[in-house]
Structures are given as C-alpha cells and as structure tokens.
Motif scaffolding. Structure first.
Motif: not given
Ligand SMILES: *[C@@H]1O[C@H](CO)[C@@H](O)[C@H](O)[C@H]1NC(C)=O
Ligand SMILES: *[C@@H]1O[C@H](CO)[C@@H](O)[C@H](O)[C@H]1NC(C)=O
Length: 179
Positions: A74, A76, A78, A86, A90
C-alpha cells in the motif's frame, strides 16, 4: 482588447513555465520499520547524497520465513500542513498478481520498469531470498513530480506499507520537499 488579453495569456504561460522550471524535489529522509522482526527485518535503509545531482537510496530486507507467495503493498501520499495529512493518493496493489503480468497495471508497470534494474524483486513470486534495492537513483522523481504531476510546493511523505499474507510486516517512509 485582444492584444491586452493576448499579452495576459503570455504572461501567465511565462510565469507558469518559470514556476515549473524552478520547482525542485529533494528527498530528505527515509525510515524503515519492521513490525515483525521474526518475519522480516531491515539490514540497511539509507539515503545518500554523492553530489548535487546524484543521490540514491538503498534498502535491504532480510526474510526469515521463505518462500513468500503473497505480498501486498500500500502506498499513501501525505502532505505536511500542521502535521502530515493524507493527500490525493492511496493505492494498494497485490504484488504477486501484478508481477505475473506487469502490463496489467500501467502506472505500477511504469514504476516497476524503472525500479527493476536496481532490485532483485524483479521476478514473479515466490520470493525465497532477501530483498534488495541497491543504489536506486532518485533524480527521476524530480522529473515526475515537477513536470508530469502538477504538485504544490511543500513537504511530502510517501508511506509504503508492506503486507505478507495480509499481515502488515513493515513500513517504509520516504520524506521529501518540493520547493
Ligand atoms: C488507505 O486506504 C486504506 C484502505 O481503504 C485505509 O485502511 C488506510 O487508512 C488509507 N490510508 C490513508 C493514509 O488514508
Ligand atoms: C556526481 O557523481 C557521479 C557519480 O560519482 C558522477 O558520475 C557525476 O559526474 C557527478 N556529478 C557532478 C555534477 O559532479
């Protein structure tokens, strides 16, 4: 009237190109954290500046429970305001599925084509060896971030979360500044 408008358009175009040319992305830090040191751990993880134009990062991950047949990554993004929040992206990919056919995901495929010559992760699963990213040059991000993607200036953090068998095993955070 037409001339005035024309002039204005040119000024805007000119300012925009100057802004584009002068923007610069610099990596400032990398942090690697193992969440399960019995499963995997980092032998090294660092950013090095050789000179103004040549900077690279190297990461080596020891795997203690091989072969590994299921990996998810994953990523993401920021951006820092008062704290990191965020920002825009993502994305999670099933790495083993992706590696079976790297053309299946054009964006990941593009990044993979760049990374693969610096890494021994450049083959399909399973992985039965330590994972190495060796001297990955990082000036290419400069071009992507400043030319292709119209990103605002600021401090950024790319957090990558690494899962094996759906359990989060490691976090790699890469920090940078676009000025
Ligand atoms: C990114 O998406 C995942 C799955 O939907 C979630 O669990 C996670 O918290 C998200 N991360 C951010 C940084 O928003
Ligand atoms: C930076 O270092 C690299 C590798 O040692 C070298 O090839 C390159 O010419 C250097 N660039 C400058 C501007 O000194």
């Amino acid at each position: 009237m037409f001339n005035k408008l024309n002039f204005l358009v040119w000024v805007v175009v000119l300012l925009y190109s100057i802004a584009e040319i002068s923007s610069k992305f610099e990596f400032t830090n990398i942090k690697c954290t193992s969440l399960d040191a019995k499963f995997s751990d980092f032998e090294y993880c660092y950013l090095r500046s050789i000179n103004r134009t040549y900077k690279y990062m190297s990461v080596k991950v020891n795997l203690f429970d091989t072969p590994i047949t299921k990996i998810k990554v994953n990523g993401a993004l920021y951006k820092r305001f008062s704290g990191y929040r965020p920002f825009m992206y993502n994305v999670t990919i099933d790495a083993c599925r992706f590696l079976r056919d790297t053309a299946s995901n054009p964006v990941a495929g593009y990044l993979f084509n760049f990374f693969k010559k610096y890494s021994n992760m450049n083959h399909a699963c399973p992985y039965d060896h330590d994972l190495i990213f060796e001297k990955l040059p990082i000036d290419f991000v400069n071009e992507q971030a400043t030319k292709v993607l119209p990103f605002p200036e600021g401090d950024y953090l790319l957090e990558t979360n690494w899962f094996a068998y759906d359990i989060k095993r490691a976090v790699v955070k890469v920090y940078g500044t676009l000025s």
